[in-house]
Design a protein around this motif. Structure first.
Motif, mmCIF file in Angstrom:
data_model
loop_
_atom_site.group_PDB
_atom_site.id
_atom_site.type_symbol
_atom_site.label_atom_id
_atom_site.label_comp_id
_atom_site.label_asym_id
_atom_site.label_seq_id
_atom_site.Cartn_x
_atom_site.Cartn_y
_atom_site.Cartn_z
ATOM 1 N N HIS A 70 6.549 4.068 13.397
ATOM 2 C CA HIS A 70 7.217 3.385 12.297
ATOM 3 C C HIS A 70 6.267 2.844 11.228
ATOM 4 O O HIS A 70 6.563 2.934 10.036
ATOM 5 C CB HIS A 70 8.073 2.222 12.840
ATOM 6 N N PHE A 71 5.148 2.282 11.616
ATOM 7 C CA PHE A 71 4.318 1.533 10.675
ATOM 8 C C PHE A 71 3.031 2.270 10.350
ATOM 9 O O PHE A 71 2.325 2.748 11.239
ATOM 10 C CB PHE A 71 3.988 0.151 11.243
ATOM 11 N N GLU A 72 2.715 2.339 9.016
ATOM 12 C CA GLU A 72 1.487 2.965 8.535
ATOM 13 C C GLU A 72 0.812 2.052 7.506
ATOM 14 O O GLU A 72 1.478 1.317 6.779
ATOM 15 C CB GLU A 72 1.777 4.299 7.839
ATOM 16 N N LEU A 73 -0.491 2.151 7.421
ATOM 17 C CA LEU A 73 -1.266 1.493 6.382
ATOM 18 C C LEU A 73 -2.101 2.569 5.698
ATOM 19 O O LEU A 73 -2.783 3.346 6.370
ATOM 20 C CB LEU A 73 -2.168 0.408 6.963
ATOM 21 N N ALA A 74 -2.034 2.630 4.360
ATOM 22 C CA ALA A 74 -2.663 3.756 3.658
ATOM 23 C C ALA A 74 -3.426 3.277 2.425
ATOM 24 O O ALA A 74 -3.166 2.205 1.871
ATOM 25 C CB ALA A 74 -1.602 4.780 3.255
ATOM 26 N N PHE A 75 -4.357 4.141 1.988
ATOM 27 C CA PHE A 75 -5.171 3.895 0.804
ATOM 28 C C PHE A 75 -5.093 5.129 -0.081
ATOM 29 O O PHE A 75 -5.004 6.256 0.405
ATOM 30 C CB PHE A 75 -6.623 3.624 1.223
ATOM 31 N N ALA A 76 -5.108 4.915 -1.407
ATOM 32 C CA ALA A 76 -5.020 6.039 -2.334
ATOM 33 C C ALA A 76 -5.890 5.795 -3.555
ATOM 34 O O ALA A 76 -6.174 4.645 -3.925
ATOM 35 C CB ALA A 76 -3.570 6.275 -2.771
ATOM 36 N N TRP A 112 -1.371 0.286 0.546
ATOM 37 C CA TRP A 112 0.039 -0.043 0.741
ATOM 38 C C TRP A 112 0.438 0.125 2.203
ATOM 39 O O TRP A 112 -0.208 0.838 2.975
ATOM 40 C CB TRP A 112 0.932 0.804 -0.152
ATOM 41 N N ALA A 113 1.528 -0.559 2.566
ATOM 42 C CA ALA A 113 2.113 -0.460 3.903
ATOM 43 C C ALA A 113 3.388 0.363 3.808
ATOM 44 O O ALA A 113 4.149 0.251 2.840
ATOM 45 C CB ALA A 113 2.417 -1.848 4.465
ATOM 46 N N ASN A 114 3.607 1.193 4.819
ATOM 47 C CA ASN A 114 4.757 2.094 4.838
ATOM 48 C C ASN A 114 5.526 1.894 6.134
ATOM 49 O O ASN A 114 4.937 1.853 7.221
ATOM 50 C CB ASN A 114 4.270 3.537 4.736
ATOM 51 N N TYR A 115 6.871 1.778 6.028
ATOM 52 C CA TYR A 115 7.691 1.630 7.232
ATOM 53 C C TYR A 115 8.659 2.792 7.328
ATOM 54 O O TYR A 115 9.501 3.003 6.438
ATOM 55 C CB TYR A 115 8.464 0.312 7.226
ATOM 56 N N ASN A 116 8.545 3.587 8.403
ATOM 57 C CA ASN A 116 9.454 4.692 8.682
ATOM 58 C C ASN A 116 10.606 4.194 9.553
ATOM 59 O O ASN A 116 10.381 3.585 10.602
ATOM 60 C CB ASN A 116 8.708 5.816 9.407
ATOM 61 N N PHE A 117 11.827 4.461 9.126
ATOM 62 C CA PHE A 117 12.987 3.920 9.827
ATOM 63 C C PHE A 117 13.264 4.628 11.147
ATOM 64 O O PHE A 117 13.723 3.998 12.108
ATOM 65 C CB PHE A 117 14.231 4.003 8.934
ATOM 66 N N LEU A 118 13.006 5.936 11.230
ATOM 67 C CA LEU A 118 13.352 6.717 12.419
ATOM 68 C C LEU A 118 12.099 7.189 13.135
ATOM 69 O O LEU A 118 11.079 7.483 12.494
ATOM 70 C CB LEU A 118 14.213 7.920 12.028
#
Length: 219
Positions: A70-76, A112-118
């Motif tokens: 579900h949870f990711e932390l990313a850089f761009a 940024w932080a990313n939340y995947n629902f499934l």
């Protein structure tokens, strides 16, 4: 509201045309590239001047870590070159203005932080993040100067150069989208994001609508 509705329909269509297959999305790394399409934007600045940024494309290099399904932390690192048209209002004569055109370049590192629902390979997501943007307006702010040096191929050469006006400021973002993880380790993302640029010379905080198509590799 229209852009968010269009994106929701696109994400829903993925669920209708694809059956979720593949391995679970566990902890690991993602790296890839995003194609950015930014919509036009009108910006009012101090003194009555106006700037219209046209629709344009950009690219981003992305790198992130998945803590779980579900949870990711990313850089761009985002790079954009955008054409603009501006109306410059005279500071001495109220009825006098000048129209100019040009292009600016923006370089934006962000996290940024990313939340995947499934938990499965096909999922909608939401994200939020912050960054810092450097913008080169390509507007000269000094006289033309000449620099000379020894070139390894041409010998001693001299060329003219001119510094340009640059600005930098804090940016923040929020977005929604869909993620599709393929069994071979590749991932496809489609997202709509709103980015705010905290520019002090503008009469209000400029916000930019971006659509992103991302291709990533999981490992």
């Amino acid at each position: 509201m229209k852009t968010m509705a269009v994106l929701c329909l696109c994400v829903a269509s993925l669920f209708n045309v694809a059956h979720a297959q593949g391995q679970p999305r566990g902890p690991g790394w993602d790296m890839g590239v995003d194609l950015i399409y930014q919509l036009s934007k009108d910006i009012n600045v101090e003194g009555g001047s106006k700037v219209r940024l046209n629709d344009d494309l950009g690219v981003a290099l992305t790198f992130g870590y998945r803590f779980n399904e579900h949870f990711e932390l990313a850089f761009a690192l985002d790079w954009q070159s955008i054409n603009y048209d501006a109306t410059l209002q005279s500071g001495l004569a109220p009825n006098l203005s000048a129209d100019v055109s040009g292009d600016l370049e923006a370089f934006t590192p962000r996290i940024w932080a990313n939340y995947n629902f499934l938990p499965g390979p096909l999922t909608p997501f939401v994200n939020a993040g912050i960054g810092w943007s450097w913008v080169d307006t390509n507007i000269p702010n000094s006289r033309v100067q000449v620099g000379c040096w020894w070139d390894p191929w041409w010998g001693y050469i001299c060329t003219p150069y001119q510094s340009t006006k640059s600005i930098d400021d804090f940016v923040y973002q929020a977005g929604i989208g869909g993620r599709w993880d393929f069994p071979n380790g590749f991932t496809l993302r489609l997202a709509y994001e709103k980015h705010w640029f905290d520019y002090s010379k503008a009469t209000s905080t400029p916000d930019f609508d971006q659509f992103k198509l991302g291709f990533e590799y999981r490992y």
